[in-house]
Design a protein around this motif. Sequence first.
Motif, PDB file in Angstrom:
ATOM      1  N   TRP A   1     -91.558  84.780  21.061  1.00 19.07           N
ATOM      2  CA  TRP A   1     -90.945  83.465  21.004  1.00 19.07           C
ATOM      3  C   TRP A   1     -91.377  82.680  22.253  1.00 19.07           C
ATOM      4  O   TRP A   1     -90.971  82.989  23.371  1.00 19.07           O
ATOM      5  CB  TRP A   1     -89.422  83.576  20.973  1.00 19.07           C
TER       6      TRP A   1
ATOM      7  N   MET B   1     -88.827  87.213  16.175  1.00 21.62           N
ATOM      8  CA  MET B   1     -89.849  86.882  17.153  1.00 21.62           C
ATOM      9  C   MET B   1     -89.318  87.009  18.576  1.00 21.62           C
ATOM     10  O   MET B   1     -90.052  87.396  19.489  1.00 21.62           O
ATOM     11  CB  MET B   1     -90.356  85.463  16.901  1.00 21.62           C
ATOM     12  N   LYS B   2     -88.052  86.687  18.746  1.00 19.78           N
ATOM     13  CA  LYS B   2     -87.475  86.781  20.084  1.00 19.78           C
ATOM     14  C   LYS B   2     -87.370  88.228  20.545  1.00 19.78           C
ATOM     15  O   LYS B   2     -87.642  88.541  21.708  1.00 19.78           O
ATOM     16  CB  LYS B   2     -86.097  86.110  20.101  1.00 19.78           C
TER      17      LYS B   2
ATOM     18  N   GLN C   1     -98.450  77.454  16.699  1.00 16.77           N
ATOM     19  CA  GLN C   1     -97.108  77.480  17.295  1.00 16.77           C
ATOM     20  C   GLN C   1     -96.845  76.273  18.188  1.00 16.77           C
ATOM     21  O   GLN C   1     -95.695  75.919  18.441  1.00 16.77           O
ATOM     22  CB  GLN C   1     -96.905  78.774  18.089  1.00 16.77           C
TER      23      GLN C   1
ATOM     24  N   GLU D   1     -86.605  78.769  12.976  1.00 18.10           N
ATOM     25  CA  GLU D   1     -85.160  79.021  12.947  1.00 18.10           C
ATOM     26  C   GLU D   1     -84.630  78.882  11.521  1.00 18.10           C
ATOM     27  O   GLU D   1     -83.864  79.729  11.042  1.00 18.10           O
ATOM     28  CB  GLU D   1     -84.441  78.033  13.869  1.00 18.10           C
TER      29      GLU D   1
ATOM     30  N   GLU E   1     -85.493  78.164  25.688  1.00 17.31           N
ATOM     31  CA  GLU E   1     -84.183  78.212  25.017  1.00 17.31           C
ATOM     32  C   GLU E   1     -83.273  77.126  25.556  1.00 17.31           C
ATOM     33  O   GLU E   1     -83.342  76.765  26.722  1.00 17.31           O
ATOM     34  CB  GLU E   1     -83.561  79.595  25.258  1.00 17.31           C
TER      35      GLU E   1
ATOM     36  N   ALA F   1     -86.949  83.344  13.672  1.00 13.83           N
ATOM     37  CA  ALA F   1     -86.863  83.227  15.121  1.00 13.83           C
ATOM     38  C   ALA F   1     -86.283  84.471  15.780  1.00 13.83           C
ATOM     39  O   ALA F   1     -86.788  84.934  16.806  1.00 13.83           O
ATOM     40  CB  ALA F   1     -86.029  82.001  15.504  1.00 13.83           C
TER      41      ALA F   1
ATOM     42  N   ALA G   1     -90.663  75.248  16.041  1.00 13.67           N
ATOM     43  CA  ALA G   1     -89.542  76.114  16.422  1.00 13.67           C
ATOM     44  C   ALA G   1     -88.367  75.944  15.463  1.00 13.67           C
ATOM     45  O   ALA G   1     -87.747  76.935  15.044  1.00 13.67           O
ATOM     46  CB  ALA G   1     -89.111  75.803  17.853  1.00 13.67           C
TER      47      ALA G   1
END
Length: 436
Positions: free
Chosen positions: A432, A426-427, A349, A418, A436, A423, A414
């Motif tokens: 995540w 995961m958020k 990641q 998306e 942001e 994404a 990232a």
Amino acid sequence: MSQWIGRTFTSDAGWNFLETIVDIGNRMTGSDGEREAAEATRDALADAGARNARLAEFDVQGWTRGSSSIEAGDTTQDCIALPRSPDGSADGELVDLGYGLPDDFEKHDIEGKVVMVASNVPSYYDRFIHRREKYYYAVEGGAAAFVFRNHVEGCLPPTGSVGTEEDPIGDIPAVGVSKEVGARLARRWEGDDVTVNVDAEIDDATSQNVHAELGPDTEREVLVTSHIDAHDIAEGAMDNGAGTAMVVEMANALAEREDELDTKVHFVAFGAEEVGLDGSSHMASVTDFGGIKAILNNDGVARGRTLTFTTHGFDELDDAAHEVADQYGHPISTIPEQGPHSDHWPFVQWGVPGYHVMSETGDEGRGWGHTFADTLDKLEVRDLREQAILLTELAVYLASDEFEVEHKAPEEIADALEAEDQAAGMKIIGDWPYDE
């Protein structure tokens, strides 16, 4: 070269180790069995010739399964608690949301209700939706309880954790039911009140990662990894006894080829994977990523003959896997997308090049995994040996001066998440890590 291939193809080291750990019994995170399996892994790596075989302990939340049930009408239906479910009972109207896609949750009022969803996604859907994502959609919608229905026949309730490292106990009781019990619940009691009961003990515990090395003592290293823990309801042969057996078999083969290694090979069998990648996250938190050349993570190998390599958009990793497979005439497939659900991910990641190595089974989803049926009889020693030859050759190539792969910027990972529509999920589950 042919001598090490012959010895690996006739080796019993990995398979004997696999028999040892599946016979331990419960290898749940923080359990005595997980510790015993870690010690057996350490000893097997030392016996293979790897140096400095050791355990590195870390604190985890312990979770012990008790009895669970669903009361529907005047009946009691079988189920099992999902790890990190809170202890307690909840009741409400049963609502079957089918696959439990994001739209299914948006279209229904689930406030105060018991939500049931399937463990798979439809073939037309463009991405996998993890169990924890479905769980947190239920939590966000105000559900009273969560029921996870298996899509595999055989009276096999599925397990799998629902909490996260930051929020280690889920907000609402969560259980798994077999496909057959789920069908019965939907047919007879959808729209009626049911009660979900979970008995579980939560306490402080200790897990451990297993480490050992081969090759020159270079600053850079190739990680060859797996996880040693397993869910307490089965032997954990496929998930992930076979992965750690692969690491042991590779260590034996690489010990014969140690003079070919240009870069250190660092073996790691992680603890506490099944409750949220805790062991690998712990190691990642104290590791200089710049020193990691590449990761070869074995989680789901030997379940079938054809290996699959999730390459996370690293073209050099894709090319390397195919080059080695072509050399041996062994079938493989590569998946360029991001795969955030095993122990490579706390590193990948942030842009560290890494594989998640699995094998094709022909089944949808986990198949026998995370059920009572994850047992040794489902595996073949030939597959373990053949794949060990291929993966050993790949590890030698990754460790060679000939091979180079650039780390990616975290923003690239990232952006890929998306673009792949991963994404949002995961958020919602707290996985995540990016600003942001």
